[in-house]
Design a protein around this motif. Structure first.
Motif, PDB file in Angstrom:
ATOM      1  N   VAL A  50       0.848  -1.200   0.000  1.00  0.00           N
ATOM      2  CA  VAL A  50       0.000   0.000   0.000  1.00  0.00           C
ATOM      3  C   VAL A  50       0.881   1.246   0.000  1.00  0.00           C
ATOM      4  O   VAL A  50       0.598   2.218  -0.706  1.00  0.00           O
ATOM      5  CB  VAL A  50      -0.971  -0.010   1.203  1.00  0.00           C
ATOM      6  CG1 VAL A  50      -1.796   1.267   1.247  1.00  0.00           C
ATOM      7  CG2 VAL A  50      -1.881  -1.234   1.156  1.00  0.00           C
ATOM      8  N   GLU A  51       1.955   1.204   0.768  1.00  0.00           N
ATOM      9  CA  GLU A  51       2.887   2.333   0.803  1.00  0.00           C
ATOM     10  C   GLU A  51       3.424   2.636  -0.590  1.00  0.00           C
ATOM     11  O   GLU A  51       3.499   3.793  -0.999  1.00  0.00           O
ATOM     12  CB  GLU A  51       4.040   2.016   1.763  1.00  0.00           C
ATOM     13  CG  GLU A  51       5.034   3.147   1.926  1.00  0.00           C
ATOM     14  CD  GLU A  51       6.208   3.089   0.963  1.00  0.00           C
ATOM     15  OE1 GLU A  51       6.849   4.125   0.751  1.00  0.00           O
ATOM     16  OE2 GLU A  51       6.489   2.012   0.415  1.00  0.00           O
ATOM     17  N   TYR A  52       3.793   1.594  -1.325  1.00  0.00           N
ATOM     18  CA  TYR A  52       4.308   1.783  -2.686  1.00  0.00           C
ATOM     19  C   TYR A  52       3.274   2.407  -3.603  1.00  0.00           C
ATOM     20  O   TYR A  52       3.620   3.142  -4.534  1.00  0.00           O
ATOM     21  CB  TYR A  52       4.777   0.439  -3.263  1.00  0.00           C
ATOM     22  CG  TYR A  52       6.215   0.134  -2.963  1.00  0.00           C
ATOM     23  CD1 TYR A  52       6.698   0.116  -1.667  1.00  0.00           C
ATOM     24  CD2 TYR A  52       7.101  -0.139  -3.993  1.00  0.00           C
ATOM     25  CE1 TYR A  52       8.020  -0.161  -1.402  1.00  0.00           C
ATOM     26  CE2 TYR A  52       8.428  -0.425  -3.734  1.00  0.00           C
ATOM     27  CZ  TYR A  52       8.877  -0.429  -2.438  1.00  0.00           C
ATOM     28  OH  TYR A  52      10.188  -0.698  -2.184  1.00  0.00           O
ATOM     29  N   CYS A  53       2.006   2.123  -3.358  1.00  0.00           N
ATOM     30  CA  CYS A  53       0.934   2.694  -4.185  1.00  0.00           C
ATOM     31  C   CYS A  53       0.858   4.209  -4.046  1.00  0.00           C
ATOM     32  O   CYS A  53       0.280   4.876  -4.905  1.00  0.00           O
ATOM     33  CB  CYS A  53      -0.410   2.058  -3.827  1.00  0.00           C
ATOM     34  SG  CYS A  53      -0.518   0.313  -4.308  1.00  0.00           S
ATOM     35  N   PHE A  54       1.426   4.754  -2.984  1.00  0.00           N
ATOM     36  CA  PHE A  54       1.496   6.205  -2.804  1.00  0.00           C
ATOM     37  C   PHE A  54       2.885   6.750  -3.141  1.00  0.00           C
ATOM     38  O   PHE A  54       3.011   7.825  -3.712  1.00  0.00           O
ATOM     39  CB  PHE A  54       1.122   6.591  -1.368  1.00  0.00           C
ATOM     40  CG  PHE A  54      -0.324   6.388  -1.053  1.00  0.00           C
ATOM     41  CD1 PHE A  54      -1.278   7.327  -1.418  1.00  0.00           C
ATOM     42  CD2 PHE A  54      -0.738   5.236  -0.410  1.00  0.00           C
ATOM     43  CE1 PHE A  54      -2.614   7.132  -1.144  1.00  0.00           C
ATOM     44  CE2 PHE A  54      -2.076   5.030  -0.125  1.00  0.00           C
ATOM     45  CZ  PHE A  54      -3.024   5.975  -0.490  1.00  0.00           C
ATOM     46  N   ALA A  55       3.936   6.012  -2.787  1.00  0.00           N
ATOM     47  CA  ALA A  55       5.303   6.501  -2.991  1.00  0.00           C
ATOM     48  C   ALA A  55       5.674   6.578  -4.464  1.00  0.00           C
ATOM     49  O   ALA A  55       6.325   7.541  -4.891  1.00  0.00           O
ATOM     50  CB  ALA A  55       6.292   5.614  -2.241  1.00  0.00           C
ATOM     51  N   ILE A  56       5.298   5.574  -5.231  1.00  0.00           N
ATOM     52  CA  ILE A  56       5.673   5.565  -6.653  1.00  0.00           C
ATOM     53  C   ILE A  56       5.040   6.741  -7.399  1.00  0.00           C
ATOM     54  O   ILE A  56       5.751   7.484  -8.099  1.00  0.00           O
ATOM     55  CB  ILE A  56       5.327   4.206  -7.310  1.00  0.00           C
ATOM     56  CG1 ILE A  56       6.055   3.057  -6.602  1.00  0.00           C
ATOM     57  CG2 ILE A  56       5.607   4.222  -8.804  1.00  0.00           C
ATOM     58  CD1 ILE A  56       7.558   3.162  -6.544  1.00  0.00           C
ATOM     59  N   PRO A  57       3.720   6.975  -7.256  1.00  0.00           N
ATOM     60  CA  PRO A  57       3.158   8.169  -7.907  1.00  0.00           C
ATOM     61  C   PRO A  57       3.768   9.471  -7.374  1.00  0.00           C
ATOM     62  O   PRO A  57       3.960  10.419  -8.142  1.00  0.00           O
ATOM     63  CB  PRO A  57       1.665   8.104  -7.583  1.00  0.00           C
ATOM     64  CG  PRO A  57       1.394   6.685  -7.247  1.00  0.00           C
ATOM     65  CD  PRO A  57       2.672   6.144  -6.660  1.00  0.00           C
ATOM     66  N   ALA A  58       4.068   9.508  -6.079  1.00  0.00           N
ATOM     67  CA  ALA A  58       4.686  10.714  -5.515  1.00  0.00           C
ATOM     68  C   ALA A  58       5.992  11.032  -6.228  1.00  0.00           C
ATOM     69  O   ALA A  58       6.252  12.177  -6.600  1.00  0.00           O
ATOM     70  CB  ALA A  58       4.937  10.526  -4.017  1.00  0.00           C
TER      71      ALA A  58
END
Length: 117
Positions: A50-58
């Motif tokens: 879930v963290e990656y789902c926010f970090a990658i777009p960021a």
């Protein structure tokens, strides 16, 4: 995307969200020391996804206006802020003056990374 989520602001908000998830993935299991390690590893992987789902777009959005070094610096400073709140509220551990001094020195590094020399 709402108009206030500019390429300058969106990565900051997304990194804040991603860091909440990553802090739980890395340190949340410390309250569950009786659980087998393999279970907390799998649970942490799920949270990290879930963290990656926010970090990658960021990082993808942020890289249109920030360098990779600036994004990494931003992420580290956000991580420290999220960690302080997490440590106090979730783990019940105090943040002492020496922690704050160390964190402040890391945050001060942001000045050098973001300053255009």
């Amino acid at each position: 995307m709402p108009s206030f989520l500019t390429p300058q602001i969106a990565p900051i908000l997304l990194l804040c969200i991603s860091n909440v998830f990553m802090t739980f993935a890395w340190y949340g299991h410390l309250k569950f020391t009786s659980k087998p390690l393999w279970i907390v590893i799998i649970a942490s992987w799920g949270i990290a996804f879930v963290e990656y789902c926010f970090a990658i777009p960021a990082n993808r959005i942020g890289h249109t206006v920030y360098s990779a070094a600036e994004l990494k610096t931003m992420q580290e400073i956000i991580t420290l802020l999220v960690f302080c709140v997490f440590s106090i509220t979730y783990l019940g551990e105090a943040i002492r003056w020496n922690h704050l001094v160390g964190f402040a020195l890391i945050a001060a590094a942001g000045f050098f990374v973001f300053h255009k020399w």
